[in-house]
Design a protein around this motif. Structure first.
Motif, PDB file in Angstrom:
ATOM      1  N   GLN A 107       0.812  -1.303  -0.048  1.00 38.67           N
ATOM      2  CA  GLN A 107       0.052  -0.038   0.299  1.00 38.67           C
ATOM      3  C   GLN A 107       0.636   1.077   0.078  1.00 38.67           C
ATOM      4  O   GLN A 107       1.776   1.573   0.820  1.00 38.67           O
ATOM      5  CB  GLN A 107      -0.711  -0.521   1.422  1.00 38.67           C
ATOM      6  N   LEU A 108       0.304   2.294  -0.804  1.00 40.63           N
ATOM      7  CA  LEU A 108       1.485   3.526  -0.808  1.00 40.63           C
ATOM      8  C   LEU A 108       0.885   4.487  -0.472  1.00 40.63           C
ATOM      9  O   LEU A 108      -1.287   5.028  -1.493  1.00 40.63           O
ATOM     10  CB  LEU A 108       1.541   3.311  -2.380  1.00 40.63           C
ATOM     11  N   ALA A 109       1.454   5.257  -0.225  1.00 36.87           N
ATOM     12  CA  ALA A 109       0.091   6.550   0.415  1.00 36.87           C
ATOM     13  C   ALA A 109       1.241   8.059   0.539  1.00 36.87           C
ATOM     14  O   ALA A 109       2.274   7.830   1.214  1.00 36.87           O
ATOM     15  CB  ALA A 109      -0.590   6.834   1.733  1.00 36.87           C
ATOM     16  N   GLU A 110       0.294   9.149  -0.770  1.00 35.55           N
ATOM     17  CA  GLU A 110       1.551  10.430  -1.231  1.00 35.55           C
ATOM     18  C   GLU A 110       1.239  11.639  -0.346  1.00 35.55           C
ATOM     19  O   GLU A 110      -0.306  11.443   0.112  1.00 35.55           O
ATOM     20  CB  GLU A 110       1.698  10.446  -2.548  1.00 35.55           C
TER      21      GLU A 110
ATOM     22  N   CYS B 108       5.800   9.362   0.255  1.00 35.26           N
ATOM     23  CA  CYS B 108       5.260   8.536  -0.328  1.00 35.26           C
ATOM     24  C   CYS B 108       5.266   7.262   0.715  1.00 35.26           C
ATOM     25  O   CYS B 108       7.267   7.307   0.815  1.00 35.26           O
ATOM     26  CB  CYS B 108       5.416   8.049  -1.496  1.00 35.26           C
ATOM     27  N   VAL B 109       4.600   7.246   1.751  1.00 37.00           N
ATOM     28  CA  VAL B 109       4.908   6.022   2.761  1.00 37.00           C
ATOM     29  C   VAL B 109       4.280   4.537   2.263  1.00 37.00           C
ATOM     30  O   VAL B 109       2.932   3.940   1.762  1.00 37.00           O
ATOM     31  CB  VAL B 109       4.098   6.469   4.521  1.00 37.00           C
ATOM     32  N   ALA B 110       5.115   3.211   2.603  1.00 32.95           N
ATOM     33  CA  ALA B 110       4.905   1.911   2.070  1.00 32.95           C
ATOM     34  C   ALA B 110       4.361   1.051   3.173  1.00 32.95           C
ATOM     35  O   ALA B 110       5.212   1.114   4.095  1.00 32.95           O
ATOM     36  CB  ALA B 110       5.693   1.646   0.865  1.00 32.95           C
ATOM     37  N   SER B 111       3.578   0.487   3.351  1.00 31.29           N
ATOM     38  CA  SER B 111       3.256  -0.896   4.361  1.00 31.29           C
ATOM     39  C   SER B 111       4.236  -1.848   3.259  1.00 31.29           C
ATOM     40  O   SER B 111       4.862  -2.354   2.595  1.00 31.29           O
ATOM     41  CB  SER B 111       2.044  -0.874   4.153  1.00 31.29           C
ATOM     42  N   GLY B 112       4.488  -2.817   4.637  1.00 29.58           N
ATOM     43  CA  GLY B 112       4.951  -4.175   4.736  1.00 29.58           C
ATOM     44  C   GLY B 112       6.192  -3.622   4.803  1.00 29.58           C
ATOM     45  O   GLY B 112       7.335  -2.864   4.890  1.00 29.58           O
ATOM     46  N   ARG B 113       6.865  -5.055   4.425  1.00 29.95           N
ATOM     47  CA  ARG B 113       8.614  -5.155   4.838  1.00 29.95           C
ATOM     48  C   ARG B 113       9.342  -5.132   3.424  1.00 29.95           C
ATOM     49  O   ARG B 113      10.084  -6.071   3.502  1.00 29.95           O
ATOM     50  CB  ARG B 113       8.493  -6.723   5.924  1.00 29.95           C
ATOM     51  N   LEU B 114       8.623  -5.129   2.639  1.00 30.69           N
ATOM     52  CA  LEU B 114       9.055  -5.578   1.202  1.00 30.69           C
ATOM     53  C   LEU B 114      10.149  -4.467   0.467  1.00 30.69           C
ATOM     54  O   LEU B 114      10.377  -4.459  -0.152  1.00 30.69           O
ATOM     55  CB  LEU B 114       8.374  -5.948  -0.189  1.00 30.69           C
TER      56      LEU B 114
ATOM     57  N   LYS C 131      12.661   3.486   7.096  1.00 30.08           N
ATOM     58  CA  LYS C 131      11.154   4.631   7.417  1.00 30.08           C
ATOM     59  C   LYS C 131      10.325   3.982   6.518  1.00 30.08           C
ATOM     60  O   LYS C 131       9.580   4.489   6.295  1.00 30.08           O
ATOM     61  CB  LYS C 131      11.305   6.032   7.433  1.00 30.08           C
ATOM     62  N   ASN C 132      10.442   3.845   5.797  1.00 30.39           N
ATOM     63  CA  ASN C 132       9.295   2.909   4.274  1.00 30.39           C
ATOM     64  C   ASN C 132       9.006   4.146   3.508  1.00 30.39           C
ATOM     65  O   ASN C 132       7.730   4.046   3.429  1.00 30.39           O
ATOM     66  CB  ASN C 132       8.452   1.782   4.921  1.00 30.39           C
TER      67      ASN C 132
END
Length: 126
Positions: free
Chosen positions: A3-6, A22-28, A76-77
């Protein structure tokens, strides 16, 4: 699915600056090449910049080279786009995107990206 959010868009005068995040979810995230695209009204989505998973390599569209800088903070993803010397033709919705695959090189093709944020509006007034 990542999931990405700008965030960080807004209205700025020509010659000004903005920094998109842009913050990304998860560990990848730290294993993924990331990119920024933009879409102006009535136009197709266009490539802006991309950065490899380590941050070692970057690529830019000719229209933004020397003015925009893509960067990332894997701890910080977070993905960033520093935009300087903005022009009215930079007005668009800006999207961050994750390139399909892990540890892959950058790409300027939107078809190579499989996760997209909702976009953030950037408006540059003359």
């Amino acid at each position: 699915q990542m999931q990405l959010a700008e965030s960080g868009g807004g209205l700025v005068q020509a010659g000004g600056s903005l920094r998109l995040s842009c913050v990304a979810s998860g560990r990848l995230f730290s294993k993924c090449t990331m990119g920024w695209f933009r879409q102006a009204p009535g136009e197709e989505r266009a490539f802006v910049a991309a950065i490899t998973w380590s941050g070692a390599d970057t690529i830019y569209a000719d229209s933004v080279k020397g003015r925009f800088t893509i960067s990332r903070d894997n701890a910080k993803n977070m993905l960033y786009l520093q935009m300087n010397s903005l022009k009215p033709e930079d007005t668009a919705v800006y999207y961050c995107a994750r390139r399909l695959g892990l540890y892959v090189s950058y790409s300027a093709r939107s078809a190579d990206y499989n996760s997209w944020g909702q976009g953030t509006q950037v408006t540059v007034s003359a």
